[in-house]
Design an enzyme around this catalytic site. Structure first.
Site, short mmCIF file in Angstrom:
data_model
loop_
_atom_site.label_atom_id
_atom_site.label_comp_id
_atom_site.label_asym_id
_atom_site.label_seq_id
_atom_site.Cartn_x
_atom_site.Cartn_y
_atom_site.Cartn_z
N SER A 168 36.83 48.44 47.67
CA SER A 168 36.83 47.15 48.34
C SER A 168 36.72 47.32 49.86
O SER A 168 35.72 47.84 50.35
CB SER A 168 38.08 46.36 47.93
OG SER A 168 37.98 45.01 48.32
N ASP A 268 33.04 40.47 39.09
CA ASP A 268 33.46 40.51 40.49
C ASP A 268 32.51 39.66 41.34
O ASP A 268 31.29 39.81 41.24
CB ASP A 268 33.46 41.95 40.97
CG ASP A 268 33.98 42.13 42.40
OD1 ASP A 268 34.47 41.14 42.97
OD2 ASP A 268 33.89 43.25 42.90
#
Length: 332
Positions: A168, A268
């Site tokens: 991330s 996602d």
């Protein structure tokens, strides 16, 4: 002005945190601190904490099988640049598992968090940590105390197999460091063999791939996080640090690593950006040895942290570990 004990809010970044005008920050999502372990009973990995500089520290991991030189993984945790820690439960168990399965010396970097320390603080800290690791590859003699050297790295690290990786926001940091390493030599002219970007935190004002235009608003958490952690970023959400496809972004052809792995998850919201990143590197003329994509269907962002121990999380860790443990490919 609020009365009593109520403090005025500067930024409400729910569900992550609340930043008050007096500078204090209240974080709502954070796994607890866990100490390092002299010997983890499940994996046999030892861990310890080190201070790199007054601003930067790290947790080091050494597999029990460290009887030979091992690959080195410098890891950067996720959390939107504003939550989590190298010393937290989620990150400790994850990097401990990575070090064990890849049989690598791991350096999990504790960089400064926003909003107390807005970007580019995390980028600066992470580069300083990578430089510190690289200093261990340089023979400076026993009397040279210019850099504090760590015995685990000095004795067990194979610096011909240096990897950087992150999830991330940590994957965003990895991109930033790989670009910088492409133009600014590391100590000893050390080269990065491989970089993995897991569910990278990239964004921009215009939709990419199948992204819904509804996501590209100032109310979207992805954009609100960026505004909070880097309020002075020129170009805002299209700053090259968050949007590697913006006109002002350096070419990904300049990535200073030989191998690249991009991991995405089917559910996602950041998936399309990861796919686009991979495609841009392929088209750019990047002269690396190999680029790979790994996708896990049916999972959302950071599933391997929150669902640690699940079958898909195990698959993810195994894939990352195999990337780190592979030997160098023949140059193309």
């Amino acid at each position: 002005m609020a009365s009593g004990d109520t403090k005025e809010v500067a930024t409400d970044l729910l569900p992550l945190l609340r930043h008050y005008k007096d500078g204090t920050v209240e974080r709502f999502i954070a796994s607890p601190y866990i100490p390092p372990s002299p010997l983890d009973p499940a994996t046999g990995v030892s861990s310890k904490d080190v201070t790199i500089s007054p601003l930067v520290s790290a947790r080091l991991y050494l597999p029990a099988s460290a009887t030979q030189k091992l690959p080195v993984l410098v890891y950067f945790h996720g959390g939107g640049f504003c939550i989590e820690s190298a010393f937290s439960l989620f990150n400790h168990r994850y990097v401990n598992a990575l070090a064990s399965e890849s049989n690598a010396v791991a350096v999990s970097v504790e960089y400064r968090l926003a909003p107390e320390n807005p970007l580019p603080a995390a980028y600066d800290d992470s580069w300083a940590a990578l430089q510190w690791v690289a200093y261990h590859s340089v023979d400076r003699g026993t009397d040279d105390k210019s850099q504090q050297r760590d015995s685990w790295l000095a004795e067990h690290a194979d610096f011909d197999r240096l990897f950087i990786g992150g999830d991330s926001a940590g994957a965003n940091i990895v991109h930033h460091l790989a670009i910088r390493a492409g133009s600014e030599p590391l100590p000893g002219d050390l080269k990065i063999l491989g970089a993995f970007l897991a569910q990278p935190y990239f964004w921009g004002s215009d939709p990419v791939g199948s992204e819904s235009p509804d996501l590209h608003t100032e109310e979207n958490l992805i954009q609100r996080i960026w505004t909070c952690v880097y309020p002075s970023a020129p170009g805002g959400i299209d700053n090259p640090a968050i949007n590697p496809f913006s006109p002002d972004a350096p070419s990904v052809a300049a990535l200073g690593c030989a191998r690249l792995l991009v991991c995405v998850s089917g559910e996602d919201e950041l998936r399309e950006r990861g796919i686009r990143y991979l495609e841009e590197v392929k088209r750019s003329g990047w002269r690396g040895e190999k680029i790979e994509l790994f996708e896990v269907e049916g999972e959302g962002h950071a599933f391997h942290f929150f669902g640690f121990g699940s079958e898909n999380a195990k698959r993810m860790i195994t894939r990352l570990a195999s990337f780190v443990s592979q030997t160098r490919l023949a140059s193309l």
